[in-house]
Design a protein around this motif. Structure first.
Motif, PDB file in Angstrom:
ATOM      1  N   HIS A 170      -0.711 -18.773  -4.744  1.00 23.00           N
ATOM      2  CA  HIS A 170      -1.059 -19.433  -3.486  1.00 23.00           C
ATOM      3  C   HIS A 170      -1.676 -18.491  -2.476  1.00 23.00           C
ATOM      4  N   GLY A 171      -1.442 -17.186  -2.644  1.00 17.39           N
ATOM      5  CA  GLY A 171      -1.985 -16.251  -1.668  1.00 17.39           C
ATOM      6  C   GLY A 171      -3.322 -15.692  -2.123  1.00 17.39           C
ATOM      7  N   ARG A 172      -3.704 -14.582  -1.504  1.00 14.51           N
ATOM      8  CA  ARG A 172      -4.947 -13.913  -1.883  1.00 14.51           C
ATOM      9  C   ARG A 172      -4.659 -12.433  -2.009  1.00 14.51           C
ATOM     10  N   PRO A 173      -5.363 -11.764  -2.891  1.00 15.09           N
ATOM     11  CA  PRO A 173      -5.153 -10.336  -2.995  1.00 15.09           C
ATOM     12  C   PRO A 173      -5.680  -9.612  -1.761  1.00 15.09           C
ATOM     13  N   PRO A 174      -5.310  -8.401  -1.480  1.00 21.32           N
ATOM     14  CA  PRO A 174      -4.370  -7.595  -2.260  1.00 21.32           C
ATOM     15  C   PRO A 174      -2.915  -8.041  -2.123  1.00 21.32           C
ATOM     16  N   VAL A 175      -2.245  -8.012  -3.260  1.00 24.81           N
ATOM     17  CA  VAL A 175      -0.817  -8.306  -3.285  1.00 24.81           C
ATOM     18  C   VAL A 175      -0.089  -6.977  -3.426  1.00 24.81           C
ATOM     19  N   SER A 176       0.898  -6.765  -2.567  1.00 23.27           N
ATOM     20  CA  SER A 176       1.591  -5.482  -2.686  1.00 23.27           C
ATOM     21  C   SER A 176       3.105  -5.677  -2.718  1.00 23.27           C
ATOM     22  N   VAL A 177       3.756  -4.814  -3.443  1.00 22.01           N
ATOM     23  CA  VAL A 177       5.225  -4.809  -3.541  1.00 22.01           C
ATOM     24  C   VAL A 177       5.704  -3.444  -3.073  1.00 22.01           C
ATOM     25  N   TYR A 178       6.675  -3.447  -2.198  1.00 21.51           N
ATOM     26  CA  TYR A 178       7.305  -2.181  -1.826  1.00 21.51           C
ATOM     27  C   TYR A 178       8.803  -2.317  -2.038  1.00 21.51           C
ATOM     28  N   VAL A 179       9.366  -1.437  -2.833  1.00 17.53           N
ATOM     29  CA  VAL A 179      10.807  -1.464  -3.095  1.00 17.53           C
ATOM     30  C   VAL A 179      11.395  -0.156  -2.610  1.00 17.53           C
ATOM     31  N   GLU A 180      12.379  -0.257  -1.741  1.00 16.09           N
ATOM     32  CA  GLU A 180      13.031   0.954  -1.246  1.00 16.09           C
ATOM     33  C   GLU A 180      14.484   0.918  -1.678  1.00 16.09           C
ATOM     34  N   ILE A 181      14.843   1.848  -2.533  1.00 16.46           N
ATOM     35  CA  ILE A 181      16.204   1.885  -3.061  1.00 16.46           C
ATOM     36  C   ILE A 181      16.877   3.120  -2.499  1.00 16.46           C
ATOM     37  N   GLY A 182      17.859   2.916  -1.645  1.00 21.29           N
ATOM     38  CA  GLY A 182      18.518   4.052  -1.019  1.00 21.29           C
ATOM     39  C   GLY A 182      20.012   3.839  -0.970  1.00 21.29           C
ATOM     40  N   PRO A 183      20.718   4.789  -0.391  1.00 20.52           N
ATOM     41  CA  PRO A 183      22.178   4.666  -0.315  1.00 20.52           C
ATOM     42  C   PRO A 183      22.622   3.518   0.591  1.00 20.52           C
ATOM     43  N   SER A 184      21.738   3.072   1.472  1.00 18.94           N
ATOM     44  CA  SER A 184      22.126   1.986   2.373  1.00 18.94           C
ATOM     45  C   SER A 184      21.706   0.631   1.824  1.00 18.94           C
ATOM     46  N   GLY A 185      21.341   0.570   0.558  1.00 17.28           N
ATOM     47  CA  GLY A 185      21.006  -0.709  -0.022  1.00 17.28           C
ATOM     48  C   GLY A 185      19.601  -0.727  -0.583  1.00 17.28           C
ATOM     49  N   VAL A 186      19.206  -1.907  -1.025  1.00 13.06           N
ATOM     50  CA  VAL A 186      17.878  -2.064  -1.604  1.00 13.06           C
ATOM     51  C   VAL A 186      17.107  -3.043  -0.751  1.00 13.06           C
ATOM     52  N   GLU A 187      15.864  -2.699  -0.444  1.00 16.12           N
ATOM     53  CA  GLU A 187      14.994  -3.652   0.236  1.00 16.12           C
ATOM     54  C   GLU A 187      13.715  -3.774  -0.562  1.00 16.12           C
ATOM     55  N   ALA A 188      13.248  -5.003  -0.683  1.00 18.39           N
ATOM     56  CA  ALA A 188      11.997  -5.227  -1.407  1.00 18.39           C
ATOM     57  C   ALA A 188      11.104  -6.126  -0.576  1.00 18.39           C
ATOM     58  N   PHE A 189       9.831  -5.827  -0.557  1.00 23.12           N
ATOM     59  CA  PHE A 189       8.870  -6.623   0.200  1.00 23.12           C
ATOM     60  C   PHE A 189       7.719  -6.997  -0.716  1.00 23.12           C
ATOM     61  N   VAL A 190       7.409  -8.303  -0.724  1.00 22.32           N
ATOM     62  CA  VAL A 190       6.268  -8.767  -1.504  1.00 22.32           C
ATOM     63  C   VAL A 190       5.301  -9.395  -0.520  1.00 22.32           C
ATOM     64  N   ARG A 191       4.080  -8.892  -0.517  1.00 23.03           N
ATOM     65  CA  ARG A 191       3.148  -9.349   0.503  1.00 23.03           C
ATOM     66  C   ARG A 191       1.819  -9.743  -0.114  1.00 23.03           C
ATOM     67  N   ASP A 192       1.249 -10.851   0.401  1.00 27.45           N
ATOM     68  CA  ASP A 192      -0.112 -11.192  -0.010  1.00 27.45           C
ATOM     69  C   ASP A 192      -0.954 -11.403   1.248  1.00 27.45           C
ATOM     70  N   HIS A 193      -2.225 -11.678   1.074  1.00 29.84           N
ATOM     71  CA  HIS A 193      -3.126 -11.829   2.220  1.00 29.84           C
ATOM     72  C   HIS A 193      -3.746 -13.224   2.257  1.00 29.84           C
ATOM     73  N   GLY A 194      -2.971 -14.232   1.881  1.00 28.77           N
ATOM     74  CA  GLY A 194      -3.508 -15.596   1.872  1.00 28.77           C
ATOM     75  C   GLY A 194      -3.310 -16.290   3.212  1.00 28.77           C
ATOM     76  N   GLU A 195      -3.286 -17.626   3.154  1.00 29.97           N
ATOM     77  CA  GLU A 195      -3.137 -18.417   4.368  1.00 29.97           C
ATOM     78  C   GLU A 195      -1.721 -18.310   4.933  1.00 29.97           C
ATOM     79  N   GLY A 196      -0.789 -18.163   4.037  1.00 32.01           N
ATOM     80  CA  GLY A 196       0.599 -18.106   4.489  1.00 32.01           C
ATOM     81  C   GLY A 196       1.218 -19.488   4.555  1.00 32.01           C
ATOM     82  N   PHE A 197       2.531 -19.535   4.557  1.00 30.04           N
ATOM     83  CA  PHE A 197       3.208 -20.835   4.656  1.00 30.04           C
ATOM     84  C   PHE A 197       4.563 -20.648   5.316  1.00 30.04           C
ATOM     85  N   GLU A 198       5.109 -21.728   5.833  1.00 27.71           N
ATOM     86  CA  GLU A 198       6.435 -21.700   6.444  1.00 27.71           C
ATOM     87  C   GLU A 198       7.427 -22.298   5.459  1.00 27.71           C
ATOM     88  N   VAL A 199       8.596 -21.722   5.391  1.00 30.38           N
ATOM     89  CA  VAL A 199       9.603 -22.248   4.471  1.00 30.38           C
ATOM     90  C   VAL A 199       9.933 -23.692   4.830  1.00 30.38           C
TER      91      VAL A 199
END
Lengths: 465, 225
Positions: free
Chosen positions: A365-394
């Motif tokens: 549904h989105g547009r490239p570039p699609v990027s994933v950033y995963v940060e795994i540290g002692p304070s937990g794990v965070e992951a971000f998935v991002r695209d450059h499309g129109e976007g949508f609301e939950v």
């Protein structure tokens, strides 16, 4: 040195069992008086130990023959291991195949590598050597007594040279070295000592031969002169030797490099060249070409840059795997950045699945570039998935669409993490968070979907209460 | 980006002719490509002669001492453009290996982007480098977070500390790693684009000057110290 006789240990076992070798004499650890020779012999021959002992003493009295025999047997009979006799004691009629030097077949001692065990071979070789030596000594004594002049002054040094040479040269033979120095600890030092000893023996013999019948001063002069000659030779030959050595080293290095090059060529042929051929054939299908190129690039990259940390059982590698899978299926490039790592657990698996679902949404549904950033540290794990499309609301997603609600939000909450979907100015970003590993998973505020205007610092603190 | 009257002068250093002509075709209208070079020695010669504002530098190059782009950076130390600005370098590579990245950055490159970058992004990266700012790819940002222990929660007490990132620098790096453009980062953190650029430049400075042992180890592996 591989011989046609060489067999695997298993084959040796069965072969030995089929032939059932004669029982060997052993010196028992218990019930011995001196070294267990008499006890062993008595057990071996089925005689009384007392009788054997008396016999040895009687034999020793006149000329010492009993003593020699005792020493001979002591040197050649292995001690029984752990009190028990090594071999099975099948009631094989004991043939007095006495380890009497030359009586043992030569091929058994030297040639048949596969037939005899290591221990057997060692004993056989020793028997041969000692027996042969005794035989020669005996012959010499007999000849001397018979009136022949054997010029012992010449013979003995010659013998010394021969023995020294044999000891020193035995180092050259790999199999020999393995047999003689197969001890697990410190074989190298022992081997050097043996070499030195052999060389010393041979040199001593040579010196004796060369200086026979001369005075000590003359020997000294000769020694100095020889030393000077040797030093001169070494001085002149050293550059040549070094040159030869470096040539050899270079040649070895070159061969190693050639092997490496061949490996690389083989890999390139199997991967890159094949893919290039495929690309040429499908040149009219840009999507397929891009996908092929991308997959090949990734394969080559992992081959070139893969470190030792390539385990599949870690979170970072699992995320990388799903990113590559989505990339392969949809042909959209995904930029993956991961920092840190941790073992894959239940929560991690849930996160990986949620990342996969988010990526699928992004490429569909989105547009490239699609990027994933995963940060795994002692304070937990965070992951971000991002695209450059129109976007949508939950909130705009119909209730019956389960993708985002169930696969991403619900899944993360069930595993003690959190997830939210943000609409950016350009594109959509899905953020996933997991609590740290050691503390129990229930500590995280499950079900808290942060509001849209939180800044990342607040967001980080949210994941780690 | 404010429009600039003279187009940025660029020298293109890459050993693949196909790649050079590709870049020329893509951004040739937006910047002024004044020279090309296929190896270390030709690169140093061309850069010394033309003195461009920005050099697009491949990390892996033949020639020189065998260190590729690093040799070019050392060979062009202290060069200035006609207007007195230092000649700046933007590393461009297909390599993901951390030691490659760290080597060119520590040798003085102002940024690092991968060759898959789009023409628009590349142009704006070149302009940014020409202005003296730093350019980080998401991957480089992730590497910085990792190497400085920021992902593991190590934060500098004072901004001047070289071995750790400040809290703000960490946030900027995190957003860049997430694929945000500078102006998106600025909007996200409620700061100006200029401030974002300041933070990125400060991270770059730390990357070049820090003696943090991970960085030192990589640099040692490449025999730079």
């Amino acid at each position: 040195m591989p011989t046609p006789y060489e067999r695997t240990p298993g084959a040796v076992e069965t072969g030995a069992a089929a032939r059932r070798p004669p029982r060997r004499m052993h010196r028992p650890v218990e019930g011995r008086i001196i070294a267990g020779v008499c006890a062993g012999l008595a057990e071996h021959l089925g005689w009384s130990a007392r009788m054997v002992r008396v016999g040895f003493v009687l034999l020793s009295l006149p000329g010492g023959a009993g003593l020699v025999a005792y020493l001979f047997l002591w040197a050649l009979t292995p001690q029984s291991v752990g009190g028990a006799v090594e071999r099975d004691d099948g009631r094989v009629p004991v043939d007095p195949a006495r380890p009497e030097g030359p009586a043992r077949p030569v091929d058994q001692a030297a040639a048949v590598v596969g037939g005899a065990s290591d221990e057997e071979q060692r004993t056989a070789a020793r028997t041969l050597l000692v027996g042969g030596g005794l035989l020669i000594v005996g012959l010499v004594v007999v000849a001397q007594n018979a009136g022949f002049n054997l010029r012992l002054g010449f013979l003995v040094p010659l013998l010394v040279i021969a023995v020294g040479a044999v000891i020193a040269w035995s180092q050259l033979d790999d199999a020999q070295r393995g047999r003689w120095l197969g001890t697990p600890d410190g074989p190298r030092r022992f081997s050097v000592a043996r070499l030195a000893f052999g060389g010393f023996l041979a040199l001593t013999g040579l010196v004796i031969v060369a200086t026979r019948g001369r005075s000590l001063t003359a020997v000294w002069d000769i020694g100095l002169a020889s030393l000077a000659v040797v030093a001169g030779i070494v001085l002149i030959a050293a550059p040549w030797g070094l040159r030869l050595w470096s040539d050899l080293r270079r040649e070895q290095a070159e061969r190693a490099r050639a092997t490496e090059r061949a490996d690389i060529a083989a890999h390139l042929h199997d991967s890159v060249l094949q893919t290039l051929a495929l690309i040429q054939r499908r040149a009219d299908d840009p999507a397929a070409v891009a996908q092929l190129a991308r997959a090949q690039e990734r394969e080559l990259r992992s081959w070139l840059y893969a470190g030792p940390s390539g385990s599949d059982a870690t979170l970072a590698s699992a995320v990388a795997e799903v990113a590559h899978e989505v990339e392969d299926v949809h042909g959209t490039p995904i930029e993956l950045v991961a920092t840190g790592d941790r073992p894959l657990d239940d929560g991690g698996t849930a996160l990986v699945r949620a990342v996969r679902e988010s990526l699928l949404n992004a490429v569909r549904h989105g547009r490239p570039p699609v990027s994933v950033y995963v940060e795994i540290g002692p304070s937990g794990v965070e992951a971000f998935v991002r695209d450059h499309g129109e976007g949508f609301e939950v909130d705009d997603i119909p209730e019956d669409r389960l993708g985002v609600r169930q696969s991403i939000l619900g899944r993360m909450e069930r595993h003690g993490g959190s997830a939210r979907v943000r609409r950016l100015e350009q594109g959509t970003e899905v953020s996933l968070a997991l609590p740290p590993l050691p503390t129990n998973g229930a500590a995280a505020p499950a079900g808290s979907v942060p509001t849209h205007d939180t800044t990342p610092p607040a967001e980080a603190s949210h994941a780690t209460p | 980006m404010q429009p600039r009257d003279p187009r940025v002068e660029v020298v293109l250093v890459d050993d693949h002719r196909m790649f050079r002509s590709g870049v020329r075709a893509e951004i040739g209208d937006l910047v002024d490509i004044v020279g090309e070079a296929p190896n270390v020695d030709a690169a140093i010669e061309v850069i010394t002669r033309t003195r461009p504002a920005v050099v697009l530098l491949d990390v892996h190059l033949p020639g020189g001492n065998g260190n590729g782009g690093v040799d070019v950076l050392y060979g062009c130390r202290g060069l200035e453009t006609a207007s007195g600005q230092p000649v700046r370098f933007l590393a461009l590579s297909v390599s993901d290996a951390a030691e490659d990245v760290i080597a060119v950055i520590r040798a003085g490159a102002r940024g690092y982007v991968t060759k898959t970058i789009s023409a628009n992004d590349l142009t704006s990266a070149i302009r940014r480098v020409a202005d003296g700012d730093a350019v980080f790819s998401p991957r480089l940002a992730g590497f910085v977070l990792d190497a400085f222990g920021a992902a593991a929660g190590e934060i500098a007490e004072v901004d001047e500390e070289l071995d750790r990132l400040s809290a703000r620098e960490r946030e900027v790096m995190r957003l860049i790693a997430r694929g945000y453009q500078y102006k998106e980062v600025a909007k996200e953190l409620f700061i100006s684009v200029k401030t974002v650029e300041t933070h990125v430049s400060s991270v770059l400075r730390k990357l070049q000057l820090s003696s943090r042992h991970e960085l030192t180890a990589w640099a040692m592996g490449r025999r730079l110290l």
